[in-house]
Write an enzyme that holds these catalytic residues in place. Structure first.
Site, PDB file in Angstrom:
ATOM      1  N   ALA A  74       4.783 -20.020  -0.859  1.00 25.74           N
ATOM      2  CA  ALA A  74       5.851 -18.803  -1.161  1.00 25.74           C
ATOM      3  C   ALA A  74       6.656 -19.129  -0.382  1.00 25.74           C
ATOM      4  O   ALA A  74       6.294 -19.934   0.310  1.00 25.74           O
ATOM      5  CB  ALA A  74       5.031 -17.615  -0.086  1.00 25.74           C
ATOM      6  N   GLN A  76       8.714 -18.769   2.227  1.00 30.30           N
ATOM      7  CA  GLN A  76       8.371 -19.155   3.793  1.00 30.30           C
ATOM      8  C   GLN A  76       6.774 -19.407   3.908  1.00 30.30           C
ATOM      9  O   GLN A  76       6.317 -18.986   4.383  1.00 30.30           O
ATOM     10  CB  GLN A  76       8.531 -17.287   4.675  1.00 30.30           C
ATOM     11  CG  GLN A  76      10.046 -17.283   4.123  1.00 30.30           C
ATOM     12  CD  GLN A  76      11.114 -18.405   5.158  1.00 30.30           C
ATOM     13  OE1 GLN A  76       9.969 -19.445   6.343  1.00 30.30           O
ATOM     14  NE2 GLN A  76      11.907 -18.906   4.685  1.00 30.30           N
ATOM     15  N   SER A  77       6.507 -20.405   3.394  1.00 31.79           N
ATOM     16  CA  SER A  77       5.048 -21.444   3.755  1.00 31.79           C
ATOM     17  C   SER A  77       5.433 -22.107   4.468  1.00 31.79           C
ATOM     18  O   SER A  77       5.720 -23.235   4.641  1.00 31.79           O
ATOM     19  CB  SER A  77       4.590 -21.440   2.178  1.00 31.79           C
ATOM     20  OG  SER A  77       2.919 -22.217   2.604  1.00 31.79           O
ATOM     21  N   ASN A  78       4.091 -21.539   5.246  1.00 33.27           N
ATOM     22  CA  ASN A  78       3.700 -22.175   6.458  1.00 33.27           C
ATOM     23  C   ASN A  78       3.442 -23.675   6.470  1.00 33.27           C
ATOM     24  O   ASN A  78       3.346 -24.552   6.745  1.00 33.27           O
ATOM     25  CB  ASN A  78       2.990 -21.933   7.888  1.00 33.27           C
ATOM     26  CG  ASN A  78       3.175 -20.553   8.226  1.00 33.27           C
ATOM     27  OD1 ASN A  78       4.598 -19.944   8.927  1.00 33.27           O
ATOM     28  ND2 ASN A  78       2.642 -19.105   7.918  1.00 33.27           N
ATOM     29  N   CYS A  80       3.277 -25.089   3.702  1.00 32.47           N
ATOM     30  CA  CYS A  80       4.191 -26.483   3.177  1.00 32.47           C
ATOM     31  C   CYS A  80       5.048 -26.246   3.980  1.00 32.47           C
ATOM     32  O   CYS A  80       5.079 -28.050   3.675  1.00 32.47           O
ATOM     33  CB  CYS A  80       5.408 -25.472   1.937  1.00 32.47           C
ATOM     34  SG  CYS A  80       4.290 -24.801   0.884  1.00 32.47           S
TER      35      CYS A  80
END
Ligand SMILES: Cc1ncc(COP(=O)(O)O)c(C=O)c1O
Length: 333
Positions: A74, A76-78, A80
């Protein structure tokens, strides 16, 4: 007994992470003694649970001669953000396929993705895997050697990080003479819980590991974690078949859906911050700790049963995610 793994590992985290009591919030809630395992302190660009998975994923990528990490998540992916940091640390390129529209102003994890030098590709949430496969082919055609990392790094290689994390916490608990009645953790793509479950089984450590589902119905997440734990155990050379019923999942706290901040998360975040000076995140640990507070207050019968008959110690596993707080500023305070 201790565990060894045949998998390649690339060191990324500051391990072991601390385990300590939460005295003030336990008193405020009039609850059993709460403890916290600080995987928000793994160190990799703000920390979080993906660091442990990425140690094995990057190890595997390098062993295969890959030069580029490729994954999705997403906005706000942690996962990524930590993949971008792991790539930087290992001297690899990183391509991220993000679901949604690029916002006018990058903040939180997205800002960090950019600072960490990842190349970003935008598509719809539904098309992410297709775009990832296309990109993989494009990179190969351009002479690169991409390593494909699935959602959340949750495959048997990534989950091995949490097998070893279980051993780490078991050793810490032994040193503290602590026997947790339950370990409570946010569960979404399932790799964290699957690794912990496989680790507890492999070590013969009787720990009840309760996943608070972030975005999946109970039965689907139980089946997914069971399959992943089985594959993880096999990958470690300790074959075992876990059944869906072996996996403890509570899916009562899905709220408005993935990434939607509600009163449950808001209360958990502000209480933990004000009682303990510890920051939870808006998507995962805020929901999981909010769920735990609700279970303690209103539905203790839905927590794992204590062997002594009375719940005495509960360990909450902080899986990180604080950079997303900045992206949620308008809804938080
Ligand atoms: C902060 C945080 N906690 C928990 C999770 C869930 O972990 P898993 O996907 O292994 O179930 C994630 C996944 O992205 C996360 O970023």
């Amino acid at each position: 007994m201790s565990l060894t793994t045949p998998l390649s590992r690339y060191s990324l985290g500051f391990l072991p992470t601390p385990l300590h009591p939460l005295n003030r919030i336990s008193a405020e809630l009039d609850s059993p003694q709460l403890w916290i395992k600080r995987d928000d302190q793994t160190g990799l660009s703000g920390g979080g649970n993906k660091t442990r998975k990425l140690e094995f994923l990057v190890g595997d990528a390098l062993a295969q001669g890959c030069d580029t990490l490729l994954t999705t998540g997403a906005v706000q992916s942690n996962h990524c953000r930590q993949t971008a940091a792991a790539a930087a640390q290992a001297g690899m390129a990183c391509h991220l396929v993000l679901g949604g529209e690029p916002p006018a102003q990058a903040t939180g994890n997205l800002l960090l993705d950019r600072l960490l030098g990842a190349e970003l590709h935008w598509t719809t949430r539904e098309n992410r895997l297709n775009r990832l496969r296309e990109l993989e082919a494009e990179l190969r055609a351009a002479g690169r050697h991409p390593y494909f990392i699935t959602y959340g790094g949750s495959d048997p290689v990534g989950a091995a990080g949490y097998v070893l994390a279980l051993e780490e916490v078991r050793d810490q608990c032994r040193a503290l003479k602590l026997t947790p009645d339950a370990i409570v953790v946010a569960s979404s793509s399932g790799g964290t819980q699957a690794g912990l479950v496989a680790g507890a089984w492999a070590l013969g450590w009787e720990a009840s590991i309760l996943g608070i589902s972030i975005d999946e119905p109970q039965a689907a997440l139980q089946a997914h974690v069971a399959a992943l734990a089985s594959h993880t155990a096999a990958g470690l050379g300790r074959p075992h078949t876990f059944a869906a019923d072996d996996i403890l999942v509570n899916a009562d706290y899905l709220g408005g859906g993935y990434g939607i901040l509600g009163d449950l998360e808001r209360e958990a975040i502000t209480r933990m911050a004000r009682a303990e000076g510890i920051l939870l995140d808006p998507v995962y640990t805020g929901r999981a700790f909010g769920g735990l507070m609700d279970l303690l207050r209103h539905r203790p019968d839905r927590l794992p049963k204590a062997t002594s008959g009375k719940l005495q110690n509960i360990l909450f596993w902080h899986t990180g995610g604080q950079p997303a707080l900045y992206a949620y500023a308008p809804g938080l305070v």
